[in-house]
Design a protein around this motif. Structure first.
Motif, PDB file in Angstrom:
ATOM      1  N   ARG A 219      57.337  38.131  41.754  1.00 42.79           N
ATOM      2  CA  ARG A 219      58.993  37.518  41.369  1.00 42.79           C
ATOM      3  C   ARG A 219      59.687  37.145  43.231  1.00 42.79           C
ATOM      4  NH1 ARG A 219      63.314  41.314  44.194  1.00 42.79           N
ATOM      5  NH2 ARG A 219      62.331  43.479  44.213  1.00 42.79           N
ATOM      6  N   LEU A 220      58.182  37.177  44.238  1.00 45.28           N
ATOM      7  CA  LEU A 220      58.974  36.653  45.303  1.00 45.28           C
ATOM      8  C   LEU A 220      58.078  35.788  45.615  1.00 45.28           C
ATOM      9  CD1 LEU A 220      58.488  40.603  47.557  1.00 45.28           C
ATOM     10  CD2 LEU A 220      60.939  39.233  46.716  1.00 45.28           C
ATOM     11  N   ASN A 221      57.168  34.971  44.492  1.00 42.26           N
ATOM     12  CA  ASN A 221      57.100  33.997  44.729  1.00 42.26           C
ATOM     13  C   ASN A 221      57.096  33.011  44.492  1.00 42.26           C
ATOM     14  OD1 ASN A 221      53.764  32.229  44.822  1.00 42.26           O
ATOM     15  ND2 ASN A 221      53.416  33.049  42.610  1.00 42.26           N
ATOM     16  N   VAL A 222      56.918  32.343  45.720  1.00 43.45           N
ATOM     17  CA  VAL A 222      58.326  30.856  45.533  1.00 43.45           C
ATOM     18  C   VAL A 222      57.890  29.988  46.510  1.00 43.45           C
ATOM     19  CG1 VAL A 222      60.277  31.880  45.001  1.00 43.45           C
ATOM     20  CG2 VAL A 222      59.095  31.060  47.071  1.00 43.45           C
ATOM     21  N   ASN A 227      53.211  33.240  46.880  1.00 45.57           N
ATOM     22  CA  ASN A 227      52.806  35.258  47.227  1.00 45.57           C
ATOM     23  C   ASN A 227      51.492  35.927  46.407  1.00 45.57           C
ATOM     24  OD1 ASN A 227      52.472  38.577  46.424  1.00 45.57           O
ATOM     25  ND2 ASN A 227      54.153  38.599  47.691  1.00 45.57           N
ATOM     26  N   GLU A 228      50.255  35.733  46.743  1.00 44.08           N
ATOM     27  CA  GLU A 228      49.036  36.059  45.885  1.00 44.08           C
ATOM     28  C   GLU A 228      48.602  37.272  45.050  1.00 44.08           C
ATOM     29  OE1 GLU A 228      45.894  35.079  48.192  1.00 44.08           O
ATOM     30  OE2 GLU A 228      46.600  32.539  49.034  1.00 44.08           O
ATOM     31  N   ALA A 255      48.561  31.550  42.176  1.00 45.01           N
ATOM     32  CA  ALA A 255      49.566  31.034  43.066  1.00 45.01           C
ATOM     33  C   ALA A 255      50.376  31.066  42.444  1.00 45.01           C
ATOM     34  CB  ALA A 255      48.866  31.977  43.771  1.00 45.01           C
ATOM     35  N   ARG A 256      50.204  29.134  42.968  1.00 38.68           N
ATOM     36  CA  ARG A 256      51.322  28.054  42.945  1.00 38.68           C
ATOM     37  C   ARG A 256      51.255  27.994  41.766  1.00 38.68           C
ATOM     38  NH1 ARG A 256      48.387  23.568  44.287  1.00 38.68           N
ATOM     39  NH2 ARG A 256      50.545  22.284  44.202  1.00 38.68           N
ATOM     40  N   ALA A 257      50.466  28.585  40.561  1.00 36.04           N
ATOM     41  CA  ALA A 257      51.141  28.267  38.862  1.00 36.04           C
ATOM     42  C   ALA A 257      52.160  29.231  38.259  1.00 36.04           C
ATOM     43  CB  ALA A 257      49.895  28.109  38.394  1.00 36.04           C
TER      44      ALA A 257
END
Length: 362
Positions: A219-222, A227-228, A255-257
């Motif tokens: 949820r912090l992966n933006v 965030n991997e 992670a980008r996906a």
């Protein structure tokens, strides 16, 4: 006789309920056996003298259940091992309603949504002394106790063993942050719903599980600040395995996906918690990195949105490394610590041929 898993579970429940088993537990069998009574504790039971450590029935019961309990050996002896296994592979045909009714009555949190759990079991305000039964710890306790009771008394033993297997495979620490309110839903809607279904469905449900998204920080992966954590875990532990053929660059691109995959959290207004609609998966296109990506040799064009990750979940679920990795774990769990390679290969082939049908692989 060595301590069996069922013995351990019974000892655990004894420590937690020293005053005796609840009345409802003795009603789960037509005629309550002696091992359900604490006046005969400890519940010593040994298989008939004619059976040894290598007895096929005992082996089967030790592998696909939480250990034989009184009457199990005799029943399998009567109907045959193959018939018992087939029965356990179809848990929907086994009546477990007596146990589930008791669990539902005594553990109301098991059926609640995440929003209801947040609302009914909020985090205590600093300096207050709330009733322990109204805090998030109660949510955790009820799930833990229900898990033990199911392991002990469920007639669907193979299913409960699989729930344990997949819960460990898709490991989530229940004490982290929002997971205290979210793991109960994950147990119900992810692990238990898909434990014997198609692996892709289980993998997708886990990827969109608010508990998993919170636990592994997705949820912090933006966009711009990837965030991997989850990307690495889904490859290394959930699908391909550590030697499954991916690279660090694949992790970074995956992670980008997964950017923008998050959850709706409760809000506080005027000091009051509002959990309306909270605790569900949500995709935020504004937080998603929509640039082109290349993962495991597959090119994802720009503008893919949520489909970037959905496509990769499909790829990972069907990958030969995933079939091999899961087959080996299942053979270790159900057959031998040193898995026979030929059997692992057969299981992997079954996984591929059935598009990840867990029941057929078993």
């Amino acid at each position: 006789m060595q301590l069996t898993r069922r013995d351990f579970l019974k000892d655990t429940m004894f420590a937690a309920a020293i005053t005796g088993l609840p009345d409802w537990a003795t009603a789960l069998d037509e005629s309550p056996p002696a091992w359900l009574r604490f006046d005969t504790y400890p519940w010593h039971w040994a298989p008939p003298a004619r059976s040894g450590q290598d007895d096929a029935i005992i082996t089967a019961l030790n592998r696909i259940t939480f250990g034989p309990r009184p009457g199990d050996f005799e029943r399998v002896q009567q109907i045959g091992i193959d018939a018992y296994i087939e029965e356990q592979l179809a848990p929907e045909t086994i009546d477990d309603s007596a146990l589930e009714a008791q669990l539902a009555q005594r553990y109301p949190t098991l059926k609640m949504s995440a929003a209801e759990l947040w609302q009914n079991y909020p985090q205590p305000a600093p300096g207050t002394r709330p009733d322990p039964k109204t805090t998030p710890q109660q949510v955790i306790t009820e799930l833990q106790e229900a898990t033990l009771w199911r392991a002990l008394f469920s007639q669907r033993q193979l299913f409960e063993v699989l729930v344990d297997f997949w819960s460990n495979h898709f490991s989530i620490f229940i004490g982290k942050d929002q997971v205290r309110w979210l793991k109960t839903v994950d147990d119900r809607e992810v692990i238990r719903r898909y434990a014997l279904g198609k692996f892709k469905d289980l993998l997708l449900a886990s990827a969109q599980s608010p508990a998993m998204l919170d636990y592994l920080d997705n949820r912090l992966n933006v966009k711009g600040v990837p965030n991997e954590n989850y990307a690495r875990e889904i490859m290394e532990l959930h699908t391909l395995g550590v030697d499954g053929g991916y690279t660090q660059q694949d992790v970074a691109e995956l992670a980008r996906a997964f950017t923008g995959w998050g959850i709706k959290l409760p809000t506080r207004r005027a000091g009051t918690l509002d959990a309306t609609g909270a605790g569900v998966f949500e995709f935020d296109s504004k937080k998603h990195d929509d640039g082109a990506k290349r993962i495991l040799g597959i090119d994802l064009p720009a503008g893919g949105g949520i489909n970037d990750a959905l496509m990769m979940i499909d790829v990972l679920a069907k990958h030969p490394s995933t079939a091999r990795f899961l087959a080996q774990k299942l053979v270790v769990r159900f057959v031998a610590d040193t898995p026979p390679d030929a059997l692992v290969q057969r299981a992997a082939e079954a996984f591929t041929q059935t598009e990840g049908n867990i029941r057929q692989v078993l």
